[in-house]
Design an enzyme around this catalytic site. Sequence first.
Site, short mmCIF file in Angstrom:
data_model
loop_
_atom_site.label_atom_id
_atom_site.label_comp_id
_atom_site.label_asym_id
_atom_site.label_seq_id
_atom_site.Cartn_x
_atom_site.Cartn_y
_atom_site.Cartn_z
N TYR A 143 0.94 -1.17 -0.02
CA TYR A 143 -0.10 -0.18 -0.03
C TYR A 143 0.81 1.09 0.17
O TYR A 143 0.55 2.17 -0.93
CB TYR A 143 -0.93 -0.07 1.19
CG TYR A 143 -2.11 -1.07 0.90
CD1 TYR A 143 -2.95 -1.03 -0.05
CD2 TYR A 143 -2.40 -2.15 1.94
CE1 TYR A 143 -3.71 -2.00 -0.43
CE2 TYR A 143 -3.09 -3.32 1.81
CZ TYR A 143 -3.90 -3.06 0.52
OH TYR A 143 -5.23 -4.08 0.65
C1 LIG Z 1 -0.03 -7.77 -2.13
C2 LIG Z 1 -0.61 -8.30 -3.39
C3 LIG Z 1 -2.19 -8.19 -3.47
C4 LIG Z 1 0.21 -8.06 -4.50
O1 LIG Z 1 -0.45 -8.49 -5.74
P1 LIG Z 1 0.53 -8.63 -7.14
O2 LIG Z 1 -0.51 -9.03 -8.24
O3 LIG Z 1 1.55 -9.41 -6.98
O4 LIG Z 1 1.26 -7.10 -7.30
P2 LIG Z 1 1.43 -6.57 -8.62
O5 LIG Z 1 2.04 -7.45 -9.77
O6 LIG Z 1 0.01 -5.90 -9.08
O7 LIG Z 1 2.36 -5.14 -8.40
C5 LIG Z 1 2.18 -3.99 -8.66
C6 LIG Z 1 3.30 -3.23 -7.94
O8 LIG Z 1 3.17 -3.23 -6.62
C7 LIG Z 1 4.34 -3.88 -6.17
N1 LIG Z 1 4.41 -4.58 -5.06
C8 LIG Z 1 3.88 -5.96 -5.10
N2 LIG Z 1 3.97 -6.39 -3.75
C9 LIG Z 1 4.46 -5.50 -3.04
C10 LIG Z 1 4.75 -5.45 -1.80
N3 LIG Z 1 4.50 -6.51 -0.74
N4 LIG Z 1 5.76 -4.33 -1.37
C11 LIG Z 1 5.96 -3.43 -2.06
N5 LIG Z 1 5.56 -3.54 -3.42
C12 LIG Z 1 4.76 -4.51 -3.83
C13 LIG Z 1 5.13 -4.38 -7.51
O9 LIG Z 1 6.56 -4.37 -7.28
C14 LIG Z 1 4.46 -3.45 -8.35
O10 LIG Z 1 5.31 -2.33 -8.51
P3 LIG Z 1 5.65 -1.65 -10.04
O11 LIG Z 1 4.42 -1.23 -10.66
O12 LIG Z 1 6.33 -0.39 -9.73
O13 LIG Z 1 6.53 -2.70 -11.00
C15 LIG Z 1 -0.33 -9.85 -3.29
O14 LIG Z 1 0.90 -10.21 -3.02
C16 LIG Z 1 -1.24 -10.82 -2.39
O15 LIG Z 1 -2.34 -11.08 -2.77
N6 LIG Z 1 -0.68 -11.07 -1.04
C17 LIG Z 1 -1.40 -11.78 -0.01
C18 LIG Z 1 -2.63 -10.96 0.41
C19 LIG Z 1 -2.02 -9.76 0.99
O16 LIG Z 1 -1.16 -9.51 1.68
N7 LIG Z 1 -2.97 -8.62 0.68
C20 LIG Z 1 -3.11 -7.18 1.15
C21 LIG Z 1 -3.47 -6.93 2.54
S1 LIG Z 1 -5.02 -7.71 2.70
#
Ligand SMILES: CC(C)(COP(=O)(O)OP(=O)(O)OC[C@H]1O[C@@H](n2cnc3c(N)ncnc32)[C@H](O)[C@@H]1OP(=O)(O)O)[C@@H](O)C(=O)NCCC(=O)NCCS
Length: 170
Positions: A143
Amino acid sequence: MTPSAYRIEPLQRQHDRKSFSCGSAELDRYLAQQARQAAGKHVAASFVLVDSKSATGLGYYTLSAAVLNADELPPDLAKKLPRYGQLPVTLLGRLAVDQRLRARGMGEFLLLDALHRSLEAAAGIAAMAVVVDAKDESAASFYRHFSFASLQKKPARLFLPMKSVALLFA
Ligand SMILES: CC(C)(COP(=O)(O)OP(=O)(O)OC[C@H]1O[C@@H](n2cnc3c(N)ncnc32)[C@H](O)[C@@H]1OP(=O)(O)O)[C@@H](O)C(=O)NCCC(=O)NCCS
């Protein structure tokens, strides 16, 4: 498939929610067992990511109305607002992407959809920020990557002012 081959829609009975696996048992269980009931009772609205070929839930987020104590906001922001003890916000309660689709822009796709939906809703029922509860440091860092900042006293609760959301879509 590119993000354009995917869409996000309100959770319906026909969505397959049983195979969803995001690495967090709590978030998987919520989608499989609780999301429909929460939506039916108007406690949290769920929106699911599906591809063009099936109704399998590949990601989801939830939105609810919530309130924030004004003293949780950074003082420089709080002093620009009317002096209410509590302020209306939109709570992005959960957001998750299936492990099979990680790091392909789907988290961003879901987050931007949630922010846009929150902005549109706020035109009818005001909300001065979108608030999230990060379940761990990795979630908080996701976030923060999108300019959310921690609230005072509660670092795991982050917010993005609706003004910033509006600028994002201006
Ligand atoms: C967190 C989560 C939603 C990210 O989804 P994802 O599809 O892998 O992320 P994206 O590919 O859309 O990433 C978009 C951007 O965010 C960044 N990003 C992704 N995860 C990140 C993290 N944990 N910390 C920092 N940046 C992150 C990526 O590097 C990317 O950056 P860029 O556009 O500058 O290259 C996924 O890892 C997840 O579902 N995690 C488990 C559930 C969770 O923790 N949910 C959040 C809180 S309820």
